[in-house]
Design an enzyme around this catalytic site. Structure first.
Site, PDB file in Angstrom:
ATOM      1  N   VAL A 261       0.836  -1.203   0.000  1.00  0.00           N
ATOM      2  CA  VAL A 261       0.000   0.000   0.000  1.00  0.00           C
ATOM      3  C   VAL A 261       0.871   1.254   0.000  1.00  0.00           C
ATOM      4  O   VAL A 261       0.688   2.167  -0.812  1.00  0.00           O
ATOM      5  CB  VAL A 261      -0.945  -0.011   1.229  1.00  0.00           C
ATOM      6  CG1 VAL A 261      -1.660   1.331   1.377  1.00  0.00           C
ATOM      7  CG2 VAL A 261      -1.957  -1.135   1.089  1.00  0.00           C
TER       8      VAL A 261
ATOM      9  N   THR B 287      -5.305  -0.802   7.568  1.00  0.00           N
ATOM     10  CA  THR B 287      -6.620  -1.351   7.937  1.00  0.00           C
ATOM     11  C   THR B 287      -6.700  -1.494   9.454  1.00  0.00           C
ATOM     12  O   THR B 287      -5.951  -2.274  10.057  1.00  0.00           O
ATOM     13  CB  THR B 287      -6.825  -2.718   7.252  1.00  0.00           C
ATOM     14  OG1 THR B 287      -6.733  -2.522   5.848  1.00  0.00           O
ATOM     15  CG2 THR B 287      -8.180  -3.311   7.598  1.00  0.00           C
TER      16      THR B 287
ATOM     17  N   GLU C  52      -7.740   2.011   2.328  1.00  0.00           N
ATOM     18  CA  GLU C  52      -7.198   1.691   1.014  1.00  0.00           C
ATOM     19  C   GLU C  52      -7.961   0.505   0.429  1.00  0.00           C
ATOM     20  O   GLU C  52      -8.252  -0.443   1.136  1.00  0.00           O
ATOM     21  CB  GLU C  52      -5.713   1.323   1.181  1.00  0.00           C
ATOM     22  CG  GLU C  52      -5.034   0.942  -0.097  1.00  0.00           C
ATOM     23  CD  GLU C  52      -5.218   2.003  -1.170  1.00  0.00           C
ATOM     24  OE1 GLU C  52      -4.839   3.153  -0.931  1.00  0.00           O
ATOM     25  OE2 GLU C  52      -5.770   1.669  -2.244  1.00  0.00           O
TER      26      GLU C  52
ATOM     27  N   LEU D 235     -17.471 -13.745  -8.065  1.00  0.00           N
ATOM     28  CA  LEU D 235     -18.340 -14.923  -8.106  1.00  0.00           C
ATOM     29  C   LEU D 235     -17.612 -16.083  -8.781  1.00  0.00           C
ATOM     30  O   LEU D 235     -18.227 -16.949  -9.375  1.00  0.00           O
ATOM     31  CB  LEU D 235     -19.636 -14.614  -8.854  1.00  0.00           C
ATOM     32  CG  LEU D 235     -20.688 -13.816  -8.079  1.00  0.00           C
ATOM     33  CD1 LEU D 235     -21.939 -13.613  -8.925  1.00  0.00           C
ATOM     34  CD2 LEU D 235     -21.062 -14.496  -6.759  1.00  0.00           C
ATOM     35  N   LYS D 236     -16.270 -16.054  -8.702  1.00  0.00           N
ATOM     36  CA  LYS D 236     -15.521 -17.161  -9.311  1.00  0.00           C
ATOM     37  C   LYS D 236     -15.291 -18.239  -8.257  1.00  0.00           C
ATOM     38  O   LYS D 236     -14.586 -18.022  -7.272  1.00  0.00           O
ATOM     39  CB  LYS D 236     -14.181 -16.656  -9.854  1.00  0.00           C
ATOM     40  CG  LYS D 236     -14.247 -16.484 -11.344  1.00  0.00           C
ATOM     41  CD  LYS D 236     -12.972 -16.279 -12.111  1.00  0.00           C
ATOM     42  CE  LYS D 236     -11.679 -16.172 -11.435  1.00  0.00           C
ATOM     43  NZ  LYS D 236     -10.956 -14.954 -11.706  1.00  0.00           N
TER      44      LYS D 236
ATOM     45  N   GLY E 158      -7.295 -16.197  -0.282  1.00  0.00           N
ATOM     46  CA  GLY E 158      -6.134 -16.145   0.606  1.00  0.00           C
ATOM     47  C   GLY E 158      -5.645 -14.717   0.639  1.00  0.00           C
ATOM     48  O   GLY E 158      -6.412 -13.786   0.400  1.00  0.00           O
TER      49      GLY E 158
ATOM     50  N   CYS F 140      -5.170  -9.970   3.279  1.00  0.00           N
ATOM     51  CA  CYS F 140      -6.279  -9.089   3.678  1.00  0.00           C
ATOM     52  C   CYS F 140      -7.542  -9.836   4.103  1.00  0.00           C
ATOM     53  O   CYS F 140      -7.943  -9.755   5.268  1.00  0.00           O
ATOM     54  CB  CYS F 140      -6.595  -8.133   2.544  1.00  0.00           C
ATOM     55  SG  CYS F 140      -5.149  -7.231   1.995  1.00  0.00           S
TER      56      CYS F 140
ATOM     57  N   LYS G 172      -2.924 -15.571  -5.438  1.00  0.00           N
ATOM     58  CA  LYS G 172      -3.664 -15.288  -6.678  1.00  0.00           C
ATOM     59  C   LYS G 172      -2.624 -14.954  -7.735  1.00  0.00           C
ATOM     60  O   LYS G 172      -1.439 -14.771  -7.403  1.00  0.00           O
ATOM     61  CB  LYS G 172      -4.662 -14.148  -6.485  1.00  0.00           C
ATOM     62  CG  LYS G 172      -4.005 -12.816  -6.162  1.00  0.00           C
ATOM     63  CD  LYS G 172      -5.035 -11.712  -6.161  1.00  0.00           C
ATOM     64  CE  LYS G 172      -4.377 -10.356  -6.004  1.00  0.00           C
ATOM     65  NZ  LYS G 172      -5.303  -9.262  -6.074  1.00  0.00           N
TER      66      LYS G 172
ATOM     67  N   ARG H  45       1.116 -15.067   1.418  1.00  0.00           N
ATOM     68  CA  ARG H  45       0.472 -15.035   2.732  1.00  0.00           C
ATOM     69  C   ARG H  45      -0.921 -15.686   2.670  1.00  0.00           C
ATOM     70  O   ARG H  45      -1.718 -15.388   1.797  1.00  0.00           O
ATOM     71  CB  ARG H  45       0.372 -13.600   3.241  1.00  0.00           C
ATOM     72  CG  ARG H  45       1.721 -13.098   3.754  1.00  0.00           C
ATOM     73  CD  ARG H  45       1.664 -11.649   4.162  1.00  0.00           C
ATOM     74  NE  ARG H  45       1.641 -10.775   3.002  1.00  0.00           N
ATOM     75  CZ  ARG H  45       1.590  -9.446   3.077  1.00  0.00           C
ATOM     76  NH1 ARG H  45       1.549  -8.856   4.262  1.00  0.00           N
ATOM     77  NH2 ARG H  45       1.590  -8.706   1.986  1.00  0.00           N
TER      78      ARG H  45
END
Ligand code: UGA
Length: 439
Positions: free
Chosen positions: A11, A121, A151, A250-251, A257, A260, A320, A327
């Site tokens: 960030v 956050t 953010e 919606l996948k 993971g 966040c 991803k 993480r």
């Protein structure tokens, strides 16, 4: 404007680089001296498309500098952005240590009025907490304002998300200070929304929890689809075309993971519990997600019987595509479970292997997907990197000892894979589904 970014993670670094690109003078500070030295040389510690180019451009233009000196950053800036980590404690609560320390350091270094913007956050009430810490630590009666400015950027898409936000949320007690901050963001476009600090802090958690719940919801529907003959891809499309619901998130797959969603959903649940409010929906989203990532293990057990000595190829380690971040990635849980059952693991990921090596031993790191598939008794596709979508299945099949293909992200066409002779399993489709459903 003269800006200081405190913390150079995803960030902080992206925000600093993008704000410098827009013409501000930005000093990014971090107490990690090695990181600062690397950044000064133009070396970026994270993988993020487009960031290196923008960073170089601003460094050459002398709008972006890096320093490990807190006082240098604070005294030479008008607006200070807090972008430090707020990790999970072992009980799921959020660890605010870094935010509190930064607040103390800001108070120690402040030499005049500053606007302090919290982008980390943090739970509701943190803007007040930070205000209190700074008030207590100030040696002069300098004025300041603390704003809450959550953010919403996604890793792997950080530059685009920052430069083109859907919305900018500014939680402030003082509208004058809020307007200064909105002026900084104005060139990026996106709707600017002014709220109380408490609402801004809640908006961040509510957004992440909603998206996590949306993913868990479609995964739960996918599991039902397998049993009753529906296809979750068709269902997601049909549901998502309703503009009130929308297609995003919606996948169906192996769940979420990252740094966040898992952390923030846990923190929200703990925070709410502490206020006598049980968030049943968010708790279920967490539970579904924890089960979903381990679905390939049951399939392996059913297909292979004994796992001891079997070679399993795992494609994808990052949580991803387009990031090297591992993480809370599903891969690590899957691999650890395979190892526990006595299996051998061969892995390949285009970017995340250096990070994985730091925490994951006794797996064979391969140079590409085909090398990872060689001699494997089963292959699990965990992360849908572009290059994994374009693999040659015929070549894979020839290399594998047994052609079990567990497609955890529904990347391949089921009929074609079956035709090629794979034992193919994906998520949310009856004929190619999971235990009990296989053809
Ligand atoms: C998420 C949010 O999307 C950002 O808005 C937020 O700023 C960020 O968290 C944060 O709080 O810092 P991020 O964790 O980078 O961003 O990644 P996402 O793209 O949101 O994906 C999260 C996870 O959900 C991934 O594991 C992804 O594979 C999974 N996912 C996403 C699905 O399983 N299905 C989907 O349809 C979408």
């Amino acid at each position: 404007m003269r800006l200081c970014i405190i913390g150079t993670g995803y960030v902080g670094l992206t925000t600093g680089v993008c704000l410098a690109h827009l013409g501000n003078h930005v000093i990014c500070i971090d107490r990690d001296a090695d990181r600062i030295e690397q950044l000064k040389k133009g070396i970026i510690p994270i993988h993020e498309d487009g960031l290196a180019e923008l960073m170089e451009e601003s460094m050459v233009g002398e709008r972006l500098e890096f320093s490990k000196s807190f006082s240098y950053g604070v005294t030479n800036s008008d607006v200070l952005f807090i972008t430090v980590g707020t990790p999970s404690l072992s009980d799921g609560d959020v660890d605010l240590t870094a935010v509190k320390e930064v607040a103390q350091d800001i108070a120690r270094c402040m030499d005049g009025y500053k606007i302090i913007v919290n982008k980390s956050t943090v739970p509701v009430g943190t803007q007040k907490l930070v205000t209190g810490i700074i008030e207590k630590g100030l040696s002069s009666d300098t004025g300041f304002d603390v704003l809450s400015n959550p953010e919403f950027l996604r890793e792997g898409n950080a530059v685009v998300d920052t430069m083109h936000p859907d919305r900018v949320v500014i939680g402030a007690d003082n509208m004058e200070a809020a307007k200064v901050l909105s002026g900084i963001y104005a060139p990026m476009g996106g709707r600017i929304m002014f709220t109380s600090p408490e609402s801004a802090e809640m908006i961040k958690y509510a957004s992440n929890a909603f998206l996590a719940a949306k993913i868990s919801f479609i995964n739960e529907i996918a599991n039902l689809c397998e049993k009753v003959g529906a296809d979750v891809s068709e269902v997601a499309l049909g549901v998502g075309l309703d503009s009130r619901i929308a297609m995003d998130f919606l996948k169906a797959g192996l769940g979420y993971g990252g740094s966040c969603f898992p952390k923030d959903t846990r923190a929200l649940v703990r925070f709410a519990d502490g206020h006598g409010c049980s968030l049943k929906l968010v708790k279920s989203a967490i539970e579904i997600n924890e089960m979903q990532r381990l679905r390939p293990i049951q399939k392996l057990k059913d297909s292979l019987g004994q796992m001891a000595g079997k070679i399993i190829c795992v494609l994808g380690l990052s949580f991803k595509p387009n990031t090297d971040d591992i993480r809370e990635t599903p891969s690590l849980d899957i691999i650890r479970e395979i190892k526990k059952l006595g299996g051998r693991v061969k892995v390949y990921d285009p970017k995340a292997m250096p990070n994985a090596r730091k925490v994951l031993e006794e797996v064979e790191y391969c140079t590409d997907a085909y090398q990872a598939a060689r001699d494997a008794h089963a292959l699990i596709l965990v992360t849908e990197w572009e290059q994994f979508k374009k693999l040659d299945p015929v070549k894979l099949k020839k290399l594998m000892k047994r052609p079990i293909f567990i497609d955890g992200r529904n990347v391949y066409d089921a009929d074609s894979m079956i035709e090629l002779g794979f034992e193919y399993y994906c998520i949310g489709k009856k004929d190619y589904g999971w235990p009990g459903n296989a053809k």
